[in-house]
Each structure stands twice: as C-alpha cells, then as structure tokens.
Design an enzyme around this catalytic site. Sequence first.
Site, PDB file in Angstrom:
ATOM      1  N   HIS A  91       4.456  13.127  -1.067  1.00  9.67           N
ATOM      2  CA  HIS A  91       4.894  12.200  -2.114  1.00  9.67           C
ATOM      3  C   HIS A  91       5.511  12.861  -3.349  1.00  9.67           C
ATOM      4  O   HIS A  91       6.245  12.201  -4.096  1.00  9.67           O
ATOM      5  CB  HIS A  91       3.701  11.339  -2.571  1.00  9.67           C
ATOM      6  CG  HIS A  91       4.094   9.989  -3.074  1.00  9.67           C
ATOM      7  ND1 HIS A  91       5.245   9.751  -3.775  1.00  9.67           N
ATOM      8  CD2 HIS A  91       3.480   8.780  -2.973  1.00  9.67           C
ATOM      9  CE1 HIS A  91       5.325   8.465  -4.095  1.00  9.67           C
ATOM     10  NE2 HIS A  91       4.281   7.861  -3.615  1.00  9.67           N
ATOM     11  N   TYR A 121      -1.860  -2.529  -9.931  1.00 11.54           N
ATOM     12  CA  TYR A 121      -0.697  -1.636 -10.008  1.00 11.54           C
ATOM     13  C   TYR A 121       0.351  -2.112  -9.019  1.00 11.54           C
ATOM     14  O   TYR A 121       0.075  -2.265  -7.836  1.00 11.54           O
ATOM     15  CB  TYR A 121      -1.140  -0.211  -9.670  1.00 11.54           C
ATOM     16  CG  TYR A 121      -0.080   0.869  -9.730  1.00 11.54           C
ATOM     17  CD1 TYR A 121      -0.125   1.841 -10.721  1.00 11.54           C
ATOM     18  CD2 TYR A 121       0.937   0.959  -8.787  1.00 11.54           C
ATOM     19  CE1 TYR A 121       0.820   2.859 -10.780  1.00 11.54           C
ATOM     20  CE2 TYR A 121       1.890   1.952  -8.835  1.00 11.54           C
ATOM     21  CZ  TYR A 121       1.820   2.909  -9.832  1.00 11.54           C
ATOM     22  OH  TYR A 121       2.766   3.914  -9.892  1.00 11.54           O
ATOM     23  N   THR A 124       9.296   6.229 -11.138  1.00  6.23           N
ATOM     24  CA  THR A 124       8.597   4.943 -11.054  1.00  6.23           C
ATOM     25  C   THR A 124       8.005   4.552 -12.401  1.00  6.23           C
ATOM     26  O   THR A 124       7.871   5.366 -13.309  1.00  6.23           O
ATOM     27  CB  THR A 124       7.450   4.999 -10.027  1.00  6.23           C
ATOM     28  OG1 THR A 124       6.504   6.005 -10.431  1.00  6.23           O
ATOM     29  CG2 THR A 124       7.971   5.299  -8.639  1.00  6.23           C
TER      30      THR A 124
END
Length: 763
Positions: free
Chosen positions: A469, A585, A598
């Site tokens: 990630h 979230y 993000t």
Amino acid sequence: MAEAHAAVAFSFNVTPEGVDVKYNHEAIKAVWFSGVHSWKLRFIRFKNRCVNILYPAPPMSLFLITALVMGLQLYMERDLSCGAVDYAASFFPECVHEQCELFAALVFGITVWVAYVLVWRYTLKLLFLNHTWMYSPHGRMSLPNKIWVVIVSLIKGRKPLLFSFQAALPKLPVPSLRSTQKRYLKSVRPLLSDIEYDRMSKLADDFFGGIGKKLQRYLILKSWWSTNYVTDWWEEYVYLRGRSPIMVNSNYYGLDVIFVHPTHIQAARAGNMVYAFLKFREQIEHETLEPLLVNKTVPLDSVQYERLFNTTRIPGVETDILEHINGVTHIAVLSKGRYYKVYTHDHGRLLQPRDLERVFQQIIDDPSEPLKGEERLAALTAGERVPWAKARKAYFATGVNRASLSTIEKAAFVLVLDDVDYNFSAEDQDALSDFAKAMLHGNCYNRWFDKSFTLVISANGRVGFNAEHSWADAPIMAQIWEEGFSHETIDMGYTEDGHCKGELSSRNIRPIRLQWDIPSECVDVIESSLRTAQAIANDVDLFIQVHNHFGKGIIKKCKISPDAFIQLALQLAYYRDAGKFCLTYEASMTRLFREGRTETVRSCTVESSAFAKAVCEGDKSDEELKKLLLKACEVHQTGYRDAMTGKGIDRHMFCLYVVSKYLGVESPFLSEVLSEPWRLSTSQTPHSQMNKINLAKYPDHVCTGGGFGPVSNDGYGVSYIIAGEDMIFFHISSKRSCAETDSKGFAKKIVAAMADLRKICGQ
C-alpha cells in the site's frame, strides 16, 4: 530446467597453459539487448521530459514564436525588446554587429517564448484551482463554469502525455485552523455525550487558540517549500515506519471477474495477463497512457503510476524504504515453493503471450523440489518488519542469497502460479470469500508481500492480486486491473482449446531457477515469522456479500448519489449491529492536487445519525424519513467534495501532530484525536476509470472488486464496488477474536439496510 549458470555471460579457468575464457553467446546477447532497451527508455524519458517542460505550449511554438519575434525585430523594424537587442549588440565590434544583433534577437525570441509558456502554465494552474463545478447539482452546471470548461479545454491541448499536467496542477492548500476546528467538532458531535463534547470543545479551543498557531506556521512554511505538505509524511509515518506485519494490516487484494472464465489453462491465463500488464507498463514508460480527466476536463495527478512496476518495499530496523528500478526486463515467478527469473524481452522486444505461456508451462512442469528454506521464504515479508530487516542483513547480504533476493526485488512484479483451484459464483458466496482470503494472505508464504503487487493465477486459471500500500493507492491497481482484463479478454482472447493466440517463436526462452543457501538460523527466523503471520491470518473474518437485489440503476432513480446511499446504509447497519454510532472512515482522493493521495471523509454525521435513529425508532412516516435521508446524503456529498478539494481535516491534523513531535511539543488534543479508533473503515473501488469495460456491450464482464483487512480490533473494514446497474459487491472484514463483530452477520444487516433505504425512497 535451466540451471543457474545459464545466466552467466562468461566464465574462465586459470590453467598452466593460460587463461581459458568461455563465453555464453546467448547471455551476452541478453545483456546487450537489455542495455539497448534501457538506453531506448532513457531517450524516450528525455524526449517526454522536454515535451512536459514545454507543456501546455506545443514544441512547435518555440520555432514559431522565436521566428515571429526575430522577423518583427530584424526585418520589420519593430523594436519589441524596447532597445534591449540593440543595447546588447552595441557591446561588440562593428564588424560583427549584424551577427550579434541576430544572436541577441534569437535570445530575446526564446525569452518571449519562455514567458509565453509560463503565462499559459500558470493560467492553467489558476484555472485548476476552481472547484465550484464540483458543488453543482448533477447534470446542471452554471454558465460561469461552462465558460471555465471551454477555456480549460482550449488551453490544455488535445494530446497531453501522462505526466504533462504535473507542473500545472496546484499545490494542496493548508486549511485554516478555525475551519478544521469547526469541521472536527461537528464530526464528533453524534459520537459524544454533552459532557464529553464540552470537554472536547475546550481541548480544541486550547489547542487551536494556542500552540496550534505555532504548528500551523511551520506547516504553511512546509507547504511553500514542498510539492505536497502531506504526502511525504503520510508515506513515511503511516506506512514505512510501521513495524507490525504489512500482510492484512496494510496490503489489500483484488479479485477476478465473477461471470467470465476465459480459460482453465493456468499458463495461458498467466501468459495473457502478464503480457497485458507489461504493455500497460510500456504505456507508462512512454507516457502514452492518457491522463485521467474528471468530467473530461480536470486532470488527476499521475505521479503514483511511476512506482507501479519495478518497486519493492525494503525492510529496515527503524523504517522501511521504497526501492524503484528503471529498465527492468524480467519478472519473478513463484511456483510450488520455488522461485524463478523469467526474462520478458527477447532482442529488446516484449515476448508474445504464446511464448510467455510456454515459459510458464515449463515452470509448472518442473519436477524439482524447493531448496532448504526456500518454500516458506516469503513468510519473512509477512511477519514483523524488524526480524525481517535483521535477517536480510545477516543472511541475504552476500553470495547467492543476495543475487536471488535482488532478482525478486528488482523484478517488474512477482507472478504466483498457485497449485490450488478457485471456483466461485454469485450464488456460492462462501467460496468467493475463500478466494478473497487466498488473495489477502494466502498461506502466509506464497505471496511476496513487499512487492508493489503480486499477480496470482490459480491452477484452474482464476486470477487475483495482492498489493503493497505505501507506494500508491487502490485506484491505480484498479486501473491496471481494468486495462489488463479488458486487453486480455476483448483484444487478445484465447484459442478454442484455451491457449494463448499466436504462433510460438523459434527461440525457446527458458526460466532460470533461483538458487539459495539458507542456513538453519535463517530457517528459524522464517518459521517464527510464519507463526506470527498465521496468527494474524487465522484471526481474519472475511466475507463477500453479492448484493444483486438492485444496484446503481435504482439508486439513481431516487436522485441520490450511489456512494452517499451506500454510506447511509452502512451507518444504519452499524447502528443496528452495535447499538451506537462510531467514527467512520471513507477514503477520498486528493489527486486534483500535485502528488495528492487520500483524505478522510467522516461519514458518521449529525444528519446520518438522526436518520438512522429515526428508522430504528419507527415513529416517522416514509416521507419524513426520505427528507432525513436526502438531507444526510446532501451533507455526505458536501463532505466528500470538501475532502477532494483540500478542505479535509484529518490530514491537516495529522501533519500538525507530526510538527508537534518534531518540536517536542505535547498536545492533549492531538494525542486524543490521533488515537481515536476507526471502527468502521470503508472504501469504494471504482469499476471503470478508462471506460475499457463496457457493461452494456459485455454485461458478463463484472469485476468483483477487492478489499482489505480490519483496521480496528473491534470494528469492520468494508470495501464495495458498484458493478453496473444491478449489482454491488461488499467485502467485509473483521477479527474473529472480537466477540462483538461478525462479518457475515454484518453483511445481512447491510442487505436489510439497503432494502429499507430503497423502500423509503419509494422504489
């Protein structure tokens, strides 16, 4: 199988008669063409860099503007330089006056052109700062915004390269302290009692009115100096400095399409997919991949594509690093616990799918056994980071282990040829969930979790991936997944008997088996990492809900954003499941800004909680509930737009916290805010970003999407993909060790909540 020495270009022996040198002509050729390929890429990058530096001006404008200025200056006696050209020429002797005047006019013409480029670029950057179009009702744009669209379209040109817009994208702005304070307190209001809210308000007042001002000044200074004030810290402190295992906790997965099974031959599916992925890499390297445009007008940042291939996360004792290598012409393959190096180019050209299939079939047919410690080697990437970093330094720093590990880490990506079948359908959701778990963590040693992504092909030709990630976010993998699948099934296809199309070349490229010399002490570290990883994997409760009762089509008839509709359903489902609301979230992107990644959308709002309570209390009519629903959806949409346009609060507070740590300042407010658990973590996976998969034309080409592990010990991770007009996939994860959560049970509550919202909307 080919032996390891096949990769050696030459060898020599010292004898009494002299030095006996032996050449491997094929290896020499491979080295030569690899070098040629690398230099070609360097030239292409240099050419594209020049084009991008000039953007948005076309390269021809340099010659046109310079020639025009020189013509007016020298031949039409129009002194555009206000005497600067004549003044510069006066310093030289009369005998060379004309030549010097010509040179001075040339320099002045280039200066005018540079000014022209900068004016156009900064004009475009100012235009990209306009975000009012995002807040317009769907399908209705104001006249000023229509004019703005026309101007942007005229300036940005017709055929920009992938990275052409980078210099024209604006920087992510730093929100004001007061706006962040206001939005934060509003976001936590439905989660706190009156006493708790008053306490938090006082903490916020003390921080934002006190030390927060000092921290904000440092943050503004960083925003002036850096390209993006968030991204480097986010990458370092959220991802690379984490010492816990990245398997499940950070990595995520993606799955095959559900209704299409193009071939059952593993090697053939691998051949086409690998070819499609490497063609996508060529588009990135040559910058021929079209930049993504919102509403065909506003570009998204493209920097994340740079590390999609040839990238590995290297473990460290205190922090990991990302290593990216250019000019790579091989992939690493893992099959039955054995590792191979496969060259993807021959004589500088990408191997065709049929040739790749042959190579992969050779690997599958290889009867050799794994070497000592080889089969479970990847468990090191699944366990704690510190033991892996120490083992890498102790056992993989020299000799054959270093060479083999380097081959894996420098590969374009890792291909795993699994030796098990994955069979699933929309009706067999447990099998689909098992497939998802296989992609999320596998058996904890058959995925190289440090690689940017690992492509997995099952024994019966199903495909999935596991992605690290830190280097980029999920939409990048979703895009290559869309490109790869559409290219594989629509453009390339398979023969009637399931093999890749095309003819085999006369050259038989063979895989190279990687060699290892792993001592017993290292095997002990591998086994320890495996036990850690298995404990994590066994605790994952993952379930995929195929919601085929209705999809985007019905939701749009309600005149509600599909994302907002689903988020409200999740709020209602969680309230029914837990009897309370939680910090929620939802991932949003900030790629409207340079190097943006993000931002958090806090989906639990005052309005969404009021709606969920009203539904559960049952004392309001459907008309009253619909008004509450529409209001909550409107607030959610505004919050999502705010997050996309740089008005989010969580990345701002995160960076203020980092500054406070650098300054050695303790803030009770920031410490409490940053330690709040996200018990409901959600994300939407885009189904189509490039319109390569036309579901109207190919209705069976429905992508299942992907998901991630639970973020909180006592919460849920929910990833969803809106697959066409009539289907939505929910990937729900939680921990088995928590008695309060149940992924399958939560899925049923989501289905019920979706049905309730549909009924309230009158559909």
